[in-house]
Scaffold this motif. Sequence first.
Motif, short mmCIF file in Angstrom:
data_model
loop_
_atom_site.label_atom_id
_atom_site.label_comp_id
_atom_site.label_asym_id
_atom_site.label_seq_id
_atom_site.Cartn_x
_atom_site.Cartn_y
_atom_site.Cartn_z
N LEU A 71 0.92 -1.26 0.04
CA LEU A 71 -0.16 0.01 -0.20
C LEU A 71 0.91 1.25 -0.06
O LEU A 71 1.83 1.07 0.60
CB LEU A 71 -0.78 0.16 1.21
CG LEU A 71 -1.80 -0.95 1.49
CD1 LEU A 71 -2.41 -1.06 2.85
CD2 LEU A 71 -3.09 -0.30 0.67
N ASP A 72 0.56 2.22 -0.80
CA ASP A 72 0.91 3.42 -0.79
C ASP A 72 -0.28 4.31 -0.42
O ASP A 72 -1.23 4.51 -1.01
CB ASP A 72 1.56 4.11 -2.15
CG ASP A 72 2.84 3.31 -2.26
OD1 ASP A 72 3.54 2.93 -1.26
OD2 ASP A 72 3.54 3.54 -3.39
N CYS A 73 -0.25 5.31 0.62
CA CYS A 73 -1.35 6.08 1.20
C CYS A 73 -1.04 7.43 0.95
O CYS A 73 -0.07 7.89 1.63
CB CYS A 73 -1.67 5.55 2.46
SG CYS A 73 -2.14 3.89 2.67
N TYR A 74 -2.27 8.01 0.40
CA TYR A 74 -1.92 9.50 0.33
C TYR A 74 -3.18 10.51 1.14
O TYR A 74 -4.19 9.73 1.50
CB TYR A 74 -2.23 9.80 -1.17
CG TYR A 74 -1.17 9.31 -2.07
CD1 TYR A 74 -0.03 9.82 -2.70
CD2 TYR A 74 -1.44 7.87 -2.50
CE1 TYR A 74 1.04 9.08 -3.30
CE2 TYR A 74 -0.28 7.13 -3.34
CZ TYR A 74 0.49 7.66 -3.56
OH TYR A 74 1.54 7.15 -4.53
N ARG A 75 -2.81 11.63 1.10
CA ARG A 75 -3.79 12.48 1.57
C ARG A 75 -4.02 13.72 0.92
O ARG A 75 -2.94 14.32 0.38
CB ARG A 75 -3.62 12.82 3.01
CG ARG A 75 -4.90 13.62 3.68
CD ARG A 75 -4.47 13.94 5.20
NE ARG A 75 -4.49 12.51 5.87
CZ ARG A 75 -5.51 11.74 6.24
NH1 ARG A 75 -6.84 12.10 5.97
NH2 ARG A 75 -5.33 10.61 6.85
N HIS A 76 -5.21 14.41 0.60
CA HIS A 76 -5.35 15.70 0.01
C HIS A 76 -5.08 16.64 1.16
O HIS A 76 -5.83 16.90 2.22
CB HIS A 76 -6.79 15.81 -0.52
CG HIS A 76 -6.93 17.26 -1.04
ND1 HIS A 76 -8.12 17.56 -1.64
CD2 HIS A 76 -6.37 18.27 -0.98
CE1 HIS A 76 -8.25 18.88 -2.10
NE2 HIS A 76 -7.17 19.46 -1.67
N VAL A 82 -0.29 14.28 -1.16
CA VAL A 82 1.05 13.99 -0.03
C VAL A 82 1.01 12.51 0.01
O VAL A 82 -0.08 11.92 0.61
CB VAL A 82 0.96 14.82 1.08
CG1 VAL A 82 1.78 14.55 2.05
CG2 VAL A 82 0.61 16.32 0.86
N LEU A 83 2.12 11.93 -0.07
CA LEU A 83 2.41 10.60 0.20
C LEU A 83 2.56 10.42 1.69
O LEU A 83 3.72 11.02 2.26
CB LEU A 83 3.50 9.97 -0.53
CG LEU A 83 4.08 8.62 -0.21
CD1 LEU A 83 2.67 7.47 -0.39
CD2 LEU A 83 5.20 8.08 -0.91
N GLU A 84 1.69 9.94 2.67
CA GLU A 84 1.83 10.00 4.04
C GLU A 84 2.60 8.67 4.46
O GLU A 84 3.62 8.88 5.47
CB GLU A 84 0.41 9.85 4.59
CG GLU A 84 -0.28 11.28 4.55
CD GLU A 84 -1.44 11.54 5.52
OE1 GLU A 84 -1.48 12.59 6.08
OE2 GLU A 84 -2.26 10.24 5.54
N ARG A 85 2.09 7.65 3.93
CA ARG A 85 2.77 6.37 4.51
C ARG A 85 2.61 5.25 3.52
O ARG A 85 1.93 5.21 2.56
CB ARG A 85 2.00 5.89 5.87
CG ARG A 85 0.44 5.65 5.74
CD ARG A 85 0.02 5.64 7.01
NE ARG A 85 -1.22 4.99 7.09
CZ ARG A 85 -1.64 4.05 7.90
NH1 ARG A 85 -0.93 3.89 9.26
NH2 ARG A 85 -2.87 3.57 8.15
N GLY A 116 5.02 8.85 8.38
CA GLY A 116 5.63 9.97 8.33
C GLY A 116 6.45 10.50 7.02
O GLY A 116 7.42 11.46 7.16
N LEU A 117 6.08 9.68 6.04
CA LEU A 117 6.94 10.06 4.77
C LEU A 117 6.63 11.68 4.34
O LEU A 117 7.48 12.30 4.06
CB LEU A 117 6.31 9.34 3.39
CG LEU A 117 6.82 7.87 3.80
CD1 LEU A 117 6.14 6.98 2.63
CD2 LEU A 117 8.12 7.78 3.60
#
Length: 168
Positions: A71-76, A82-85, A116-117
């Motif tokens: 998994l690559d998890c992002y946020r707006h 933003v890649l978060e984790r 924390g990426l």
Amino acid sequence: MPSPIHDLCRRAPGPAALALCLLLPLPLSAGDAGRLEVVADSGRRIASLPMPEGEAWCLEWNHSVAGFPVLDCYRHREGLMVLERSHLPDFAAGLDHIPGRGRQVSDGEGGYWIEGLDESVPGNRYHLRVGSPEVNHRLLHEGRRLSLSDRAAGERVTIHLRTSAATP
């Protein structure tokens, strides 16, 4: 103010409605804070999801050698993708933590999260060669899984967070 169709798509009452809404080209308006789009190089829309400020999603796929999900998890966040984790269930080929890039945390099941990426994706978009059904690239959002491989296996697509702050 969102249109009635836009409102219906936010509520997506069932799989058929969700499938239809994912294909609708709903433009950004003053009341629409963001949209995650997946578009093939041919211009064919693969998916279009409302993605307001603060909303999160993941890209999940099966590792090509070991077969487990990654998994690559992002946020707006403030108009940015933003890649978060990332989640890595094993230290298989090509899956390792790079010191100084986030922090490695056990998932309690033999794998680990890189937390924390906090890396902004340049231009709020990136290209992906969608994998075969075995790889099964899929978007995870609000408890739903949308297989990109079912819609575009082998195709090059652009995954793009469109926001009023971002370029078209």
